[in-house]
Design a protein around this motif. Sequence first.
Motif, PDB file in Angstrom:
ATOM      1  N   GLU A  17     -11.335 -28.988  17.394  1.00 44.80           N
ATOM      2  CA  GLU A  17      -9.974 -29.435  17.704  1.00 44.80           C
ATOM      3  C   GLU A  17      -9.689 -30.804  17.076  1.00 44.80           C
ATOM      4  O   GLU A  17      -8.627 -31.029  16.507  1.00 44.80           O
ATOM      5  N   ALA A  18     -10.651 -31.710  17.153  1.00 42.35           N
ATOM      6  CA  ALA A  18     -10.468 -33.042  16.565  1.00 42.35           C
ATOM      7  C   ALA A  18     -10.408 -32.986  15.044  1.00 42.35           C
ATOM      8  O   ALA A  18      -9.687 -33.756  14.419  1.00 42.35           O
ATOM      9  N   THR A  19     -11.147 -32.070  14.431  1.00 46.57           N
ATOM     10  CA  THR A  19     -11.227 -31.998  12.967  1.00 46.57           C
ATOM     11  C   THR A  19     -10.279 -30.973  12.350  1.00 46.57           C
ATOM     12  O   THR A  19     -10.271 -30.785  11.138  1.00 46.57           O
ATOM     13  N   LYS A  20      -9.480 -30.337  13.172  1.00 46.38           N
ATOM     14  CA  LYS A  20      -8.622 -29.232  12.727  1.00 46.38           C
ATOM     15  C   LYS A  20      -7.799 -29.539  11.477  1.00 46.38           C
ATOM     16  O   LYS A  20      -7.639 -28.691  10.598  1.00 46.38           O
ATOM     17  N   PHE A  21      -7.273 -30.748  11.363  1.00 46.55           N
ATOM     18  CA  PHE A  21      -6.396 -31.092  10.251  1.00 46.55           C
ATOM     19  C   PHE A  21      -7.028 -32.074   9.262  1.00 46.55           C
ATOM     20  O   PHE A  21      -6.338 -32.625   8.410  1.00 46.55           O
ATOM     21  N   MET A  22      -8.325 -32.267   9.380  1.00 49.81           N
ATOM     22  CA  MET A  22      -9.004 -33.217   8.504  1.00 49.81           C
ATOM     23  C   MET A  22      -9.310 -32.582   7.151  1.00 49.81           C
ATOM     24  O   MET A  22      -9.431 -31.366   7.038  1.00 49.81           O
ATOM     25  N   ARG A  23      -9.497 -33.416   6.150  1.00 49.61           N
ATOM     26  CA  ARG A  23      -9.885 -32.908   4.830  1.00 49.61           C
ATOM     27  C   ARG A  23     -11.322 -32.406   4.834  1.00 49.61           C
ATOM     28  O   ARG A  23     -11.672 -31.551   4.041  1.00 49.61           O
ATOM     29  N   PHE A  24     -12.147 -32.956   5.716  1.00 47.65           N
ATOM     30  CA  PHE A  24     -13.519 -32.466   5.799  1.00 47.65           C
ATOM     31  C   PHE A  24     -13.583 -31.324   6.804  1.00 47.65           C
ATOM     32  O   PHE A  24     -12.761 -31.232   7.720  1.00 47.65           O
ATOM     33  N   SER A  25     -14.542 -30.447   6.625  1.00 47.06           N
ATOM     34  CA  SER A  25     -14.737 -29.338   7.563  1.00 47.06           C
ATOM     35  C   SER A  25     -15.485 -29.828   8.788  1.00 47.06           C
ATOM     36  O   SER A  25     -16.232 -30.811   8.728  1.00 47.06           O
ATOM     37  N   GLN A  50      -6.736 -43.658  -3.845  1.00 49.96           N
ATOM     38  CA  GLN A  50      -6.279 -42.365  -4.353  1.00 49.96           C
ATOM     39  C   GLN A  50      -5.707 -42.590  -5.750  1.00 49.96           C
ATOM     40  O   GLN A  50      -4.626 -43.169  -5.896  1.00 49.96           O
ATOM     41  N   GLU A  51      -6.445 -42.147  -6.732  1.00 53.71           N
ATOM     42  CA  GLU A  51      -6.035 -42.355  -8.125  1.00 53.71           C
ATOM     43  C   GLU A  51      -4.653 -41.749  -8.409  1.00 53.71           C
ATOM     44  O   GLU A  51      -3.826 -42.363  -9.065  1.00 53.71           O
ATOM     45  N   ASP A  52      -4.422 -40.539  -7.874  1.00 55.91           N
ATOM     46  CA  ASP A  52      -3.144 -39.874  -8.151  1.00 55.91           C
ATOM     47  C   ASP A  52      -1.949 -40.604  -7.524  1.00 55.91           C
ATOM     48  O   ASP A  52      -0.825 -40.457  -7.981  1.00 55.91           O
ATOM     49  N   GLN A  53      -2.184 -41.376  -6.502  1.00 54.84           N
ATOM     50  CA  GLN A  53      -1.118 -42.153  -5.860  1.00 54.84           C
ATOM     51  C   GLN A  53      -1.086 -43.601  -6.357  1.00 54.84           C
ATOM     52  O   GLN A  53      -0.145 -44.335  -6.076  1.00 54.84           O
ATOM     53  N   SER A  54      -2.163 -44.018  -7.020  1.00 54.32           N
ATOM     54  CA  SER A  54      -2.335 -45.412  -7.469  1.00 54.32           C
ATOM     55  C   SER A  54      -2.217 -46.389  -6.301  1.00 54.32           C
ATOM     56  O   SER A  54      -1.595 -47.449  -6.410  1.00 54.32           O
ATOM     57  N   MET A  55      -2.789 -45.995  -5.174  1.00 52.77           N
ATOM     58  CA  MET A  55      -2.790 -46.853  -3.993  1.00 52.77           C
ATOM     59  C   MET A  55      -3.843 -46.362  -2.996  1.00 52.77           C
ATOM     60  O   MET A  55      -4.382 -45.271  -3.140  1.00 52.77           O
ATOM     61  N   PHE A  56      -4.105 -47.199  -2.014  1.00 59.61           N
ATOM     62  CA  PHE A  56      -5.026 -46.810  -0.954  1.00 59.61           C
ATOM     63  C   PHE A  56      -4.336 -45.870   0.016  1.00 59.61           C
ATOM     64  O   PHE A  56      -3.149 -46.027   0.314  1.00 59.61           O
ATOM     65  N   GLU A  57      -5.104 -44.903   0.516  1.00 64.36           N
ATOM     66  CA  GLU A  57      -4.634 -44.016   1.568  1.00 64.36           C
ATOM     67  C   GLU A  57      -5.313 -44.414   2.868  1.00 64.36           C
ATOM     68  O   GLU A  57      -6.522 -44.636   2.907  1.00 64.36           O
ATOM     69  N   LEU A  58      -4.547 -44.487   3.922  1.00 64.49           N
ATOM     70  CA  LEU A  58      -5.061 -44.766   5.257  1.00 64.49           C
ATOM     71  C   LEU A  58      -5.392 -43.444   5.929  1.00 64.49           C
ATOM     72  O   LEU A  58      -4.594 -42.504   5.888  1.00 64.49           O
ATOM     73  N   GLY A  59      -6.567 -43.363   6.537  1.00 65.36           N
ATOM     74  CA  GLY A  59      -6.950 -42.171   7.285  1.00 65.36           C
ATOM     75  C   GLY A  59      -7.654 -42.561   8.569  1.00 65.36           C
ATOM     76  O   GLY A  59      -8.208 -43.662   8.682  1.00 65.36           O
ATOM     77  N   PHE A  60      -7.642 -41.650   9.549  1.00 68.70           N
ATOM     78  CA  PHE A  60      -8.282 -41.929  10.826  1.00 68.70           C
ATOM     79  C   PHE A  60      -8.528 -40.640  11.598  1.00 68.70           C
ATOM     80  O   PHE A  60      -7.866 -39.630  11.376  1.00 68.70           O
ATOM     81  N   ILE A  61      -9.497 -40.713  12.509  1.00 69.35           N
ATOM     82  CA  ILE A  61      -9.798 -39.628  13.439  1.00 69.35           C
ATOM     83  C   ILE A  61     -10.443 -40.267  14.663  1.00 69.35           C
ATOM     84  O   ILE A  61     -11.224 -41.215  14.530  1.00 69.35           O
ATOM     85  N   ILE A  62     -10.094 -39.755  15.843  1.00 68.42           N
ATOM     86  CA  ILE A  62     -10.766 -40.247  17.048  1.00 68.42           C
ATOM     87  C   ILE A  62     -11.172 -39.070  17.921  1.00 68.42           C
ATOM     88  O   ILE A  62     -10.615 -37.976  17.827  1.00 68.42           O
ATOM     89  N   ALA A  63     -12.152 -39.332  18.763  1.00 67.95           N
ATOM     90  CA  ALA A  63     -12.646 -38.322  19.705  1.00 67.95           C
ATOM     91  C   ALA A  63     -11.523 -37.929  20.658  1.00 67.95           C
ATOM     92  O   ALA A  63     -10.704 -38.757  21.074  1.00 67.95           O
ATOM     93  N   LYS A  64     -11.493 -36.674  20.993  1.00 66.87           N
ATOM     94  CA  LYS A  64     -10.418 -36.102  21.814  1.00 66.87           C
ATOM     95  C   LYS A  64     -10.221 -36.840  23.136  1.00 66.87           C
ATOM     96  O   LYS A  64      -9.084 -37.029  23.571  1.00 66.87           O
ATOM     97  N   LYS A  65     -11.283 -37.290  23.769  1.00 64.61           N
ATOM     98  CA  LYS A  65     -11.124 -37.946  25.070  1.00 64.61           C
ATOM     99  C   LYS A  65     -10.390 -39.284  24.965  1.00 64.61           C
ATOM    100  O   LYS A  65      -9.963 -39.847  25.963  1.00 64.61           O
ATOM    101  N   TYR A  66     -10.194 -39.779  23.733  1.00 60.81           N
ATOM    102  CA  TYR A  66      -9.482 -41.044  23.521  1.00 60.81           C
ATOM    103  C   TYR A  66      -8.063 -40.849  22.988  1.00 60.81           C
ATOM    104  O   TYR A  66      -7.374 -41.820  22.699  1.00 60.81           O
ATOM    105  N   TRP A  67      -7.632 -39.603  22.851  1.00 55.48           N
ATOM    106  CA  TRP A  67      -6.279 -39.345  22.356  1.00 55.48           C
ATOM    107  C   TRP A  67      -5.230 -39.915  23.315  1.00 55.48           C
ATOM    108  O   TRP A  67      -5.448 -40.002  24.529  1.00 55.48           O
ATOM    109  N   ASN A  68      -4.095 -40.277  22.775  1.00 56.25           N
ATOM    110  CA  ASN A  68      -2.916 -40.722  23.541  1.00 56.25           C
ATOM    111  C   ASN A  68      -3.143 -41.978  24.374  1.00 56.25           C
ATOM    112  O   ASN A  68      -2.573 -42.122  25.447  1.00 56.25           O
ATOM    113  N   GLN A  69      -3.976 -42.885  23.857  1.00 47.18           N
ATOM    114  CA  GLN A  69      -4.212 -44.146  24.558  1.00 47.18           C
ATOM    115  C   GLN A  69      -3.823 -45.368  23.718  1.00 47.18           C
ATOM    116  O   GLN A  69      -4.081 -46.494  24.113  1.00 47.18           O
TER     117      GLN A  69
END
Length: 177
Positions: free
Chosen positions: A33-41, A87-106
Amino acid sequence: MTTPVLETGEILLRPPEVADAQAIFTGWTSDPEATKFMRFSTHQSLADTVEWLTAEEENRTGNRVYAWLFTQKATGEVFGSGGLYWQEDQSMFELGFIIAKKYWNQGLTTRCAKAMISFARSELAPAAIFACHATANPASGKVLEKLGFAYRQSGRYTSVDGTRTFESKEYILYPGN
């Protein structure tokens, strides 16, 4: 530049280490559930997390990847990770993040992202920062909007292994936002 330790209130953002593998695997990389939309599997074994952390340790002194673990100062518990990735194709840094489900919405993701953006602005001086999220994951969009990112366009991204493609919304953060 070596990825520095960042602090924000009760949270410490520090570079990830292989020694953190078990806590990370248990906390979020093995959670579908936490990784559902991540680029990594979703990580299927502790070895998957160790492999990722080994790569992060190798990137720590470069100038294209700045990765952090999000850690509760009071307890030392790691609860997420994120970073800035060139990100070379964007010529800029991309921000990314993921947190454990028990910490969502805080509000913790927003606080951690603010610290990463502050670092980028003071140390990397980017013209802009890019971010995107799967359209099926509007919670990440809300975080980006709270951070001052402006919607740029619809897009799509593909998982690292090429097995999943996500419709996405792309955002940009300019200096002064």
